[in-house]
Design a protein around this motif. Structure first.
Motif, PDB file in Angstrom:
ATOM      1  N   UNK A  58     -20.874 -27.189  -1.370  1.00 43.15           N
ATOM      2  CA  UNK A  58     -21.918 -26.457  -0.656  1.00 43.15           C
ATOM      3  C   UNK A  58     -21.834 -26.703   0.847  1.00 43.15           C
ATOM      4  N   UNK A  59     -21.575 -27.944   1.242  1.00 46.98           N
ATOM      5  CA  UNK A  59     -21.445 -28.276   2.662  1.00 46.98           C
ATOM      6  C   UNK A  59     -20.270 -27.536   3.277  1.00 46.98           C
ATOM      7  N   UNK A  60     -19.147 -27.529   2.591  1.00 48.77           N
ATOM      8  CA  UNK A  60     -17.973 -26.834   3.118  1.00 48.77           C
ATOM      9  C   UNK A  60     -18.199 -25.323   3.169  1.00 48.77           C
ATOM     10  N   UNK A  61     -18.915 -24.792   2.187  1.00 45.19           N
ATOM     11  CA  UNK A  61     -19.157 -23.350   2.105  1.00 45.19           C
ATOM     12  C   UNK A  61     -20.226 -22.895   3.103  1.00 45.19           C
ATOM     13  N   UNK A  62     -21.326 -23.642   3.200  1.00 44.15           N
ATOM     14  CA  UNK A  62     -22.483 -23.205   3.971  1.00 44.15           C
ATOM     15  C   UNK A  62     -22.628 -23.899   5.324  1.00 44.15           C
ATOM     16  N   UNK A  63     -21.951 -25.019   5.500  1.00 44.99           N
ATOM     17  CA  UNK A  63     -22.030 -25.741   6.764  1.00 44.99           C
ATOM     18  C   UNK A  63     -23.222 -26.671   6.883  1.00 44.99           C
ATOM     19  N   UNK A  64     -24.073 -26.715   5.859  1.00 43.22           N
ATOM     20  CA  UNK A  64     -25.234 -27.602   5.859  1.00 43.22           C
ATOM     21  C   UNK A  64     -25.618 -27.878   4.415  1.00 43.22           C
ATOM     22  N   UNK A  65     -26.253 -29.009   4.201  1.00 45.44           N
ATOM     23  CA  UNK A  65     -26.700 -29.365   2.857  1.00 45.44           C
ATOM     24  C   UNK A  65     -27.841 -30.370   2.988  1.00 45.44           C
ATOM     25  N   UNK A  66     -28.791 -30.294   2.062  1.00 43.43           N
ATOM     26  CA  UNK A  66     -29.880 -31.267   2.023  1.00 43.43           C
ATOM     27  C   UNK A  66     -29.673 -32.139   0.796  1.00 43.43           C
ATOM     28  N   UNK A  67     -29.734 -33.433   0.996  1.00 40.79           N
ATOM     29  CA  UNK A  67     -29.483 -34.364  -0.106  1.00 40.79           C
ATOM     30  C   UNK A  67     -30.475 -35.514  -0.046  1.00 40.79           C
ATOM     31  N   UNK A  68     -30.565 -36.234  -1.144  1.00 35.28           N
ATOM     32  CA  UNK A  68     -31.283 -37.508  -1.132  1.00 35.28           C
ATOM     33  C   UNK A  68     -30.258 -38.591  -1.373  1.00 35.28           C
ATOM     34  N   UNK A  69     -30.512 -39.741  -0.822  1.00 33.64           N
ATOM     35  CA  UNK A  69     -29.587 -40.870  -0.918  1.00 33.64           C
ATOM     36  C   UNK A  69     -30.404 -42.134  -1.091  1.00 33.64           C
ATOM     37  N   UNK A  70     -30.054 -42.935  -2.065  1.00 30.81           N
ATOM     38  CA  UNK A  70     -30.740 -44.200  -2.290  1.00 30.81           C
ATOM     39  C   UNK A  70     -29.994 -45.297  -1.551  1.00 30.81           C
ATOM     40  N   UNK A  71     -30.563 -45.734  -0.455  1.00 34.67           N
ATOM     41  CA  UNK A  71     -29.993 -46.819   0.334  1.00 34.67           C
ATOM     42  C   UNK A  71     -30.463 -48.143  -0.258  1.00 34.67           C
ATOM     43  N   UNK A  72     -29.539 -49.099  -0.457  1.00 35.42           N
ATOM     44  CA  UNK A  72     -29.956 -50.379  -1.039  1.00 35.42           C
ATOM     45  C   UNK A  72     -31.049 -51.063  -0.233  1.00 35.42           C
ATOM     46  N   UNK A  73     -31.078 -50.837   1.042  1.00 36.70           N
ATOM     47  CA  UNK A  73     -32.035 -51.497   1.917  1.00 36.70           C
ATOM     48  C   UNK A  73     -33.361 -50.762   2.012  1.00 36.70           C
ATOM     49  N   UNK A  74     -33.291 -49.408   1.990  1.00 43.08           N
ATOM     50  CA  UNK A  74     -34.482 -48.628   2.271  1.00 43.08           C
ATOM     51  C   UNK A  74     -35.025 -47.852   1.077  1.00 43.08           C
ATOM     52  N   UNK A  75     -34.303 -47.783  -0.019  1.00 47.70           N
ATOM     53  CA  UNK A  75     -34.727 -46.946  -1.128  1.00 47.70           C
ATOM     54  C   UNK A  75     -34.255 -45.517  -0.914  1.00 47.70           C
ATOM     55  N   UNK A  76     -34.971 -44.573  -1.457  1.00 44.04           N
ATOM     56  CA  UNK A  76     -34.553 -43.168  -1.390  1.00 44.04           C
ATOM     57  C   UNK A  76     -34.808 -42.592  -0.004  1.00 44.04           C
ATOM     58  N   UNK A  77     -33.820 -41.873   0.500  1.00 48.69           N
ATOM     59  CA  UNK A  77     -33.920 -41.171   1.778  1.00 48.69           C
ATOM     60  C   UNK A  77     -33.489 -39.745   1.534  1.00 48.69           C
ATOM     61  N   UNK A  78     -34.234 -38.787   2.043  1.00 46.77           N
ATOM     62  CA  UNK A  78     -33.870 -37.378   1.856  1.00 46.77           C
ATOM     63  C   UNK A  78     -33.376 -36.802   3.168  1.00 46.77           C
TER      64      UNK A  78
END
Length: 83
Positions: free
Chosen positions: A63-83
């Protein structure tokens, strides 16, 4: 720990509401609705792509390669979930 977690830790240090990453621009924090460009070198396209590709699933990479942008969530070990 993913390389992007270092940048995400800035959200906690400031504390900021969001972080904007774009190729060839310095990272930007969102603080109370106001954008503040960080005093650090811009992230070139290949560096930004490498940081993101560490945490993206294959469908999000496509999707990033196709559209040039993407929204994701990421669970950082230090901070928990980040969107």
């Amino acid at each position: 720990m993913a390389g992007i977690d270092g940048l995400l830790s800035l959200l906690e240090l400031q504390p900021a509401d969001g972080l904007i990453l774009a190729a060839d621009k310095a990272p930007t924090l969102i603080l109370g609705g106001t954008k503040r460009v960080l005093t650090m070198p811009p992230l070139d396209g290949p560096t930004l792509q490498a940081l993101l590709f560490e945490i993206l699933a294959d469908d999000k990479k496509a999707a990033l390669e196709r559209e040039g942008a993407v929204e994701v969530s990421h669970a950082s070990p230090r901070m928990g979930a980040v969107i």
